[in-house]
Each structure stands twice: as C-alpha cells, then as structure tokens.
Design a protein around this motif. Structure first.
Motif, PDB file in Angstrom:
ATOM      1  N   ALA A  10       0.929  -1.134   0.149  1.00  0.00           N
ATOM      2  CA  ALA A  10      -0.095   0.151   0.099  1.00  0.00           C
ATOM      3  C   ALA A  10       0.713   1.264  -0.115  1.00  0.00           C
ATOM      4  CB  ALA A  10      -0.949   0.062   1.260  1.00  0.00           C
ATOM      5  N   MET A  11       1.773   1.373   0.894  1.00  0.00           N
ATOM      6  CA  MET A  11       2.706   2.683   1.060  1.00  0.00           C
ATOM      7  C   MET A  11       3.615   2.922  -0.340  1.00  0.00           C
ATOM      8  SD  MET A  11       1.471   4.199   3.579  1.00  0.00           S
ATOM      9  CE  MET A  11       2.955   5.530   4.179  1.00  0.00           C
ATOM     10  N   GLY A  12       4.304   1.760  -0.485  1.00  0.00           N
ATOM     11  CA  GLY A  12       5.363   1.471  -1.516  1.00  0.00           C
ATOM     12  C   GLY A  12       4.626   1.896  -2.918  1.00  0.00           C
ATOM     13  N   SER A  13       3.395   1.605  -2.893  1.00  0.00           N
ATOM     14  CA  SER A  13       2.829   1.853  -4.416  1.00  0.00           C
ATOM     15  C   SER A  13       2.320   3.525  -4.469  1.00  0.00           C
ATOM     16  CB  SER A  13       1.305   1.117  -4.460  1.00  0.00           C
ATOM     17  OG  SER A  13       1.511  -0.304  -4.536  1.00  0.00           O
ATOM     18  N   ILE A  14       1.945   3.868  -3.320  1.00  0.00           N
ATOM     19  CA  ILE A  14       1.923   5.409  -3.384  1.00  0.00           C
ATOM     20  C   ILE A  14       3.191   6.105  -3.905  1.00  0.00           C
ATOM     21  CG2 ILE A  14       1.381   7.394  -1.928  1.00  0.00           C
ATOM     22  CD1 ILE A  14      -0.300   5.728  -0.085  1.00  0.00           C
ATOM     23  N   TYR A  15       4.215   5.760  -3.259  1.00  0.00           N
ATOM     24  CA  TYR A  15       5.452   6.157  -3.330  1.00  0.00           C
ATOM     25  C   TYR A  15       5.943   6.203  -4.897  1.00  0.00           C
ATOM     26  CZ  TYR A  15       6.283   5.771   1.659  1.00  0.00           C
ATOM     27  OH  TYR A  15       5.829   5.662   2.812  1.00  0.00           O
ATOM     28  N   ALA A  16       5.748   4.820  -5.361  1.00  0.00           N
ATOM     29  CA  ALA A  16       6.013   4.669  -6.837  1.00  0.00           C
ATOM     30  C   ALA A  16       5.196   5.345  -7.932  1.00  0.00           C
ATOM     31  CB  ALA A  16       5.983   3.041  -7.073  1.00  0.00           C
ATOM     32  N   GLY A  17       3.849   5.326  -7.357  1.00  0.00           N
ATOM     33  CA  GLY A  17       3.054   5.957  -8.344  1.00  0.00           C
ATOM     34  C   GLY A  17       3.162   7.611  -8.636  1.00  0.00           C
ATOM     35  N   LEU A  18       3.488   8.156  -7.513  1.00  0.00           N
ATOM     36  CA  LEU A  18       3.493   9.509  -7.642  1.00  0.00           C
ATOM     37  C   LEU A  18       4.897   9.877  -8.022  1.00  0.00           C
ATOM     38  CD1 LEU A  18       1.689  10.972  -4.176  1.00  0.00           C
ATOM     39  CD2 LEU A  18       0.976  10.419  -6.567  1.00  0.00           C
ATOM     40  N   LEU A  19       6.131   9.183  -7.802  1.00  0.00           N
ATOM     41  CA  LEU A  19       7.184   9.611  -8.322  1.00  0.00           C
ATOM     42  C   LEU A  19       7.408   9.385  -9.836  1.00  0.00           C
ATOM     43  CD1 LEU A  19       9.476   7.825  -5.351  1.00  0.00           C
ATOM     44  CD2 LEU A  19       9.529  10.288  -5.861  1.00  0.00           C
ATOM     45  N   ALA A  20       6.635   8.190 -10.161  1.00  0.00           N
ATOM     46  CA  ALA A  20       6.630   8.051 -11.640  1.00  0.00           C
ATOM     47  C   ALA A  20       5.823   9.207 -12.474  1.00  0.00           C
ATOM     48  CB  ALA A  20       6.116   6.747 -11.883  1.00  0.00           C
ATOM     49  N   ASP A  21       4.815   9.705 -11.721  1.00  0.00           N
ATOM     50  CA  ASP A  21       3.908  10.609 -12.235  1.00  0.00           C
ATOM     51  C   ASP A  21       4.630  11.886 -12.501  1.00  0.00           C
ATOM     52  OD1 ASP A  21       1.113  11.077 -13.307  1.00  0.00           O
ATOM     53  OD2 ASP A  21       0.880  12.511 -11.601  1.00  0.00           O
ATOM     54  N   ALA A  22       5.644  11.956 -11.565  1.00  0.00           N
ATOM     55  CA  ALA A  22       6.618  13.178 -11.683  1.00  0.00           C
ATOM     56  C   ALA A  22       7.524  13.210 -12.595  1.00  0.00           C
ATOM     57  CB  ALA A  22       7.157  13.646 -10.422  1.00  0.00           C
ATOM     58  N   GLY A  23       7.524  12.043 -13.561  1.00  0.00           N
ATOM     59  CA  GLY A  23       8.466  11.948 -14.576  1.00  0.00           C
ATOM     60  C   GLY A  23       9.955  11.252 -14.430  1.00  0.00           C
ATOM     61  N   HIS A  24       9.830  10.517 -13.082  1.00  0.00           N
ATOM     62  CA  HIS A  24      10.950   9.589 -12.867  1.00  0.00           C
ATOM     63  C   HIS A  24      10.669   8.358 -13.479  1.00  0.00           C
ATOM     64  CE1 HIS A  24      12.931  12.627 -10.251  1.00  0.00           C
ATOM     65  NE2 HIS A  24      11.724  12.760  -9.688  1.00  0.00           N
ATOM     66  N   GLN A  25      11.891   7.525 -13.764  1.00  0.00           N
ATOM     67  CA  GLN A  25      11.968   6.134 -14.193  1.00  0.00           C
ATOM     68  C   GLN A  25      11.918   5.155 -13.184  1.00  0.00           C
ATOM     69  OE1 GLN A  25      15.090   5.530 -17.179  1.00  0.00           O
ATOM     70  NE2 GLN A  25      14.725   3.247 -17.024  1.00  0.00           N
ATOM     71  N   VAL A  26      10.574   4.754 -12.884  1.00  0.00           N
ATOM     72  CA  VAL A  26      10.385   4.156 -11.856  1.00  0.00           C
ATOM     73  C   VAL A  26      10.305   2.655 -11.867  1.00  0.00           C
ATOM     74  CG1 VAL A  26       8.968   3.677  -9.571  1.00  0.00           C
ATOM     75  CG2 VAL A  26       9.470   6.081 -10.381  1.00  0.00           C
ATOM     76  N   LEU A  27      11.019   1.716 -11.184  1.00  0.00           N
ATOM     77  CA  LEU A  27      10.739   0.333 -11.133  1.00  0.00           C
ATOM     78  C   LEU A  27      10.258   0.041  -9.879  1.00  0.00           C
ATOM     79  CD1 LEU A  27      11.526  -2.396 -12.600  1.00  0.00           C
ATOM     80  CD2 LEU A  27      13.760  -2.482 -11.586  1.00  0.00           C
ATOM     81  N   ALA A  28       9.098  -0.812 -10.103  1.00  0.00           N
ATOM     82  CA  ALA A  28       8.581  -1.384  -8.758  1.00  0.00           C
ATOM     83  C   ALA A  28       8.917  -2.823  -8.732  1.00  0.00           C
ATOM     84  CB  ALA A  28       6.837  -1.230  -8.722  1.00  0.00           C
ATOM     85  N   LEU A  29       9.728  -2.998  -7.378  1.00  0.00           N
ATOM     86  CA  LEU A  29       9.900  -4.491  -7.442  1.00  0.00           C
ATOM     87  C   LEU A  29       9.161  -4.995  -6.159  1.00  0.00           C
ATOM     88  CD1 LEU A  29      11.842  -6.790  -7.315  1.00  0.00           C
ATOM     89  CD2 LEU A  29      13.695  -5.580  -5.823  1.00  0.00           C
ATOM     90  N   HIS A  30       8.454  -6.065  -6.385  1.00  0.00           N
ATOM     91  CA  HIS A  30       7.235  -6.532  -5.471  1.00  0.00           C
ATOM     92  C   HIS A  30       7.196  -8.009  -5.684  1.00  0.00           C
ATOM     93  CE1 HIS A  30       4.047  -6.038  -2.655  1.00  0.00           C
ATOM     94  NE2 HIS A  30       2.955  -6.746  -3.410  1.00  0.00           N
ATOM     95  N   THR A  31       6.842  -8.709  -4.574  1.00  0.00           N
ATOM     96  CA  THR A  31       6.918 -10.201  -4.663  1.00  0.00           C
ATOM     97  C   THR A  31       5.476 -10.897  -5.146  1.00  0.00           C
ATOM     98  OG1 THR A  31       6.262 -10.397  -2.346  1.00  0.00           O
ATOM     99  CG2 THR A  31       8.702 -10.582  -2.956  1.00  0.00           C
ATOM    100  N   GLY A  32       4.439  -9.985  -4.957  1.00  0.00           N
ATOM    101  CA  GLY A  32       3.147 -10.395  -5.401  1.00  0.00           C
ATOM    102  C   GLY A  32       2.845 -10.389  -6.886  1.00  0.00           C
ATOM    103  N   GLN A  33       2.676 -11.487  -7.375  1.00  0.00           N
ATOM    104  CA  GLN A  33       2.729 -11.709  -8.952  1.00  0.00           C
ATOM    105  C   GLN A  33       1.448 -10.964  -9.563  1.00  0.00           C
ATOM    106  OE1 GLN A  33       5.129 -13.297 -10.918  1.00  0.00           O
ATOM    107  NE2 GLN A  33       4.021 -11.867 -12.273  1.00  0.00           N
ATOM    108  N   ALA A  34       0.257 -11.097  -8.863  1.00  0.00           N
ATOM    109  CA  ALA A  34      -0.908 -10.424  -9.445  1.00  0.00           C
ATOM    110  C   ALA A  34      -0.626  -8.770  -9.418  1.00  0.00           C
ATOM    111  CB  ALA A  34      -2.236 -10.737  -8.319  1.00  0.00           C
TER     112      ALA A  34
END
Length: 304
Positions: A10-34
């Motif tokens: 939940a928290m990491g997705s907020i960080y990833a989403g807003l940082l990517a929306d600001a124009g950064h090249q964001v890679l999300a590393l997560h263990t949940g396949q779905a």
C-alpha cells in the motif's frame, strides 16, 4: 532519475506511483505476482488525498541487473533483511538508499548490506493506505515525509533525495536528527497500531472511544516518557495533543497492523509497541501498557 521502490504494498505503491507521475523512471520491485501483472498490464492506480491517477511504470518480482540512482526500501520491518540481500544488482557507486518503515531498527538491519554513509532513513507521517486490489491503492492522508542520514551521509545528498520527493508532490523535510524524527512518529504509532489492530477500530474511533481511548493515550505517554529518559531530542511537549492531532488528520485510517491481523499476516508489532519496553529497560524504566498490548497482538498472531 532512475528509482527502484522495493516493496510496493500500500505505502510503496503510493511512493512509486507519485514518483513515476512526476517523470522519474520508476521500477516497482514486489513479490506479489498479481499486483505486478496488473501494474504492467493497465498501470498503477493511486487515489485518495493526492487525487486519482493511473500511472504507467515497470514492475518486476526479482531485482534486475540494473543500477539505480535511488533505491527506496518500503517493505515491512520483518522483510528488510531479505530486501537487503536482494539489493546488490541495483546498487552502483553513486546510488543512494532510503529505507522507510514503521517503528525503529530497520535501518540497522539494512546497513549490513549497503554502505551506511549512503543510507537515509525516511519517516512517513499521517499516511493511511490500503490496497483496493491488484494495481490499485488508496491513501487517506499525505501529511509529511521526513528524511535524515543514517550515518555520515552528507546533508547535501539527503537534501537532494528530499527534493526528489518534493517534486512528486510530497511535503518533505530533511533533518540531521533522524532518531528524534523516528520517535516523534513512534509515539503516534504506539497510540493507534495495537489498539486498532486488537479492536478493529479506525484511528478516529480509537481516539474517541471511552474505553480504548485512555489505553491509547497511556501507550503514547509511556513512549514519550521513555524517549525523554533516553535523551532523545523529540520536539513534543504534550504527547496527548501530539497523538490527537495525528488522528484528527486521518480519522478513517486503518493502521497496517490492523490490516495484517485481518489478513492473518504477522505484522510489525515488535518494532512499534514492542520497541517501547526494550527501550524502557535501557533507561531503567518499565512500559507495562505497551508490553501488554504487544503480548495481546502476539497472541493473536500465534495461530497464523
């Protein structure tokens, strides 16, 4: 900037989403396949206090051999060691690492795997987040991100990391006294994490409840007393006003510890309420309220 967010719950997705929306090249590393499949397929939807947007970014379940400018470790405390072991391929000679968890002690674990002088500690204040489903996260608040050095990272580099967050819309402060920052949040965490988890109440419901409210406030007073006894330079004169203001900003929040119990997962009780009795012992004090709350949560977790 090339950024990897390790642990996109939940928290990491907020960080990833807003940082990517600001124009950064964001890679999300997560263990949940779905969740990874949903992000790669239709994007990451972030809604709540920051608005409602769907952001395109890459998500993976294993760390690629790709050096990042900034690695943000957003897993829960119990997963920090495993995350640290997986970072090697992401770390280059100039990579900064920011770890951001509830409670205290996670940075000590991560410092075994990365250069302590390139490690920063982050504290998220008044962010209540929940997963709506794969690829979809909601957050109640967006109050403050505070960032400080773990060891001897230059404040210029800490400030540069903070500026990345500001550019993504987060209110962000850089501070040299990270221990005080952690304890100022910990006082709020102990007031609501275990009480909400044990009762199923939201933060606001605990705040106003005639039976649970006094227990919540007593847990906060204990933590505040221990911090002062240890000489930690917290800027909190009134712990009750401090935790009431925290709850007033996000009354509908459901702490992660509550969500963990509901989903039959082991949570972070040991680094939140459980951290207070251990710290109290170092100061020659006792912390019976937090010790009792910790024991009750551990009993609930025993059958998971």
């Amino acid at each position: 900037m090339k950024i990897c967010v390790v642990g996109c719950g939940a928290m990491g997705s907020i960080y990833a989403g807003l940082l990517a929306d600001a124009g950064h090249q964001v890679l999300a590393l997560h263990t949940g396949q779905a969740h990874v499949d949903a992000i790669n397929g239709v994007g990451l939807r972030v809604e709540g206090a920051s608005g409602d947007r769907t952001v395109q970014l890459e998500a993976v379940t294993q760390a690629p051999d790709r050096v990042m400018d900034l690695v943000i470790v957003a897993v829960k405390a119990a997963q920090v060691e495993a995350a640290g072991r997986a970072l090697g391929k992401l770390i280059g000679p100039d990579t900064m690492v920011l770890t951001i968890q509830n409670g205290v002690g996670s940075a000590d674990v991560l410092a075994r795997f990365v250069d302590p002088d390139r490690l920063c500690i982050g504290i998220a204040a008044a962010f209540g987040a929940i997963m709506r489903g794969p690829g979809h996260v909601f957050h109640n608040g967006m109050s403050l991100i505070r960032i400080g050095p773990y060891a001897d990272a230059p404040m210029s580099k800490v400030e540069a990391v903070a500026e990345v967050w500001r550019q993504a819309g987060f209110k962000t402060e850089a501070s040299a006294d990270v221990l005080a920052m952690q304890w100022e949040k910990l006082i709020c965490n102990v007031a609501y994490s275990a009480p909400c988890a044990l009762t199923g109440m939201t933060v606001g419901e605990v705040l106003d409840d005639p039976e649970i409210g006094p227990i919540s406030r007593a847990a906060a007073i204990e933590a505040w007393t221990v911090a002062r006894a240890l000489g930690i330079a917290i800027k909190v004169d009134d712990p009750i006003a401090h935790v009431r203001a925290f709850a007033a900003g996000m009354p509908n929040a459901r702490p992660s510890l509550l969500q963990d119990l509901e989903n039959r997962r082991h949570g972070e009780i040991d680094v939140i309420n459980g951290a207070i009795p251990a710290a109290a012992a170092r100061a020659g004090l006792a912390a019976p309220i937090n010790q009792t709350l910790t024991a009750l949560v551990r009993q609930r977790e025993r059958g998971f």
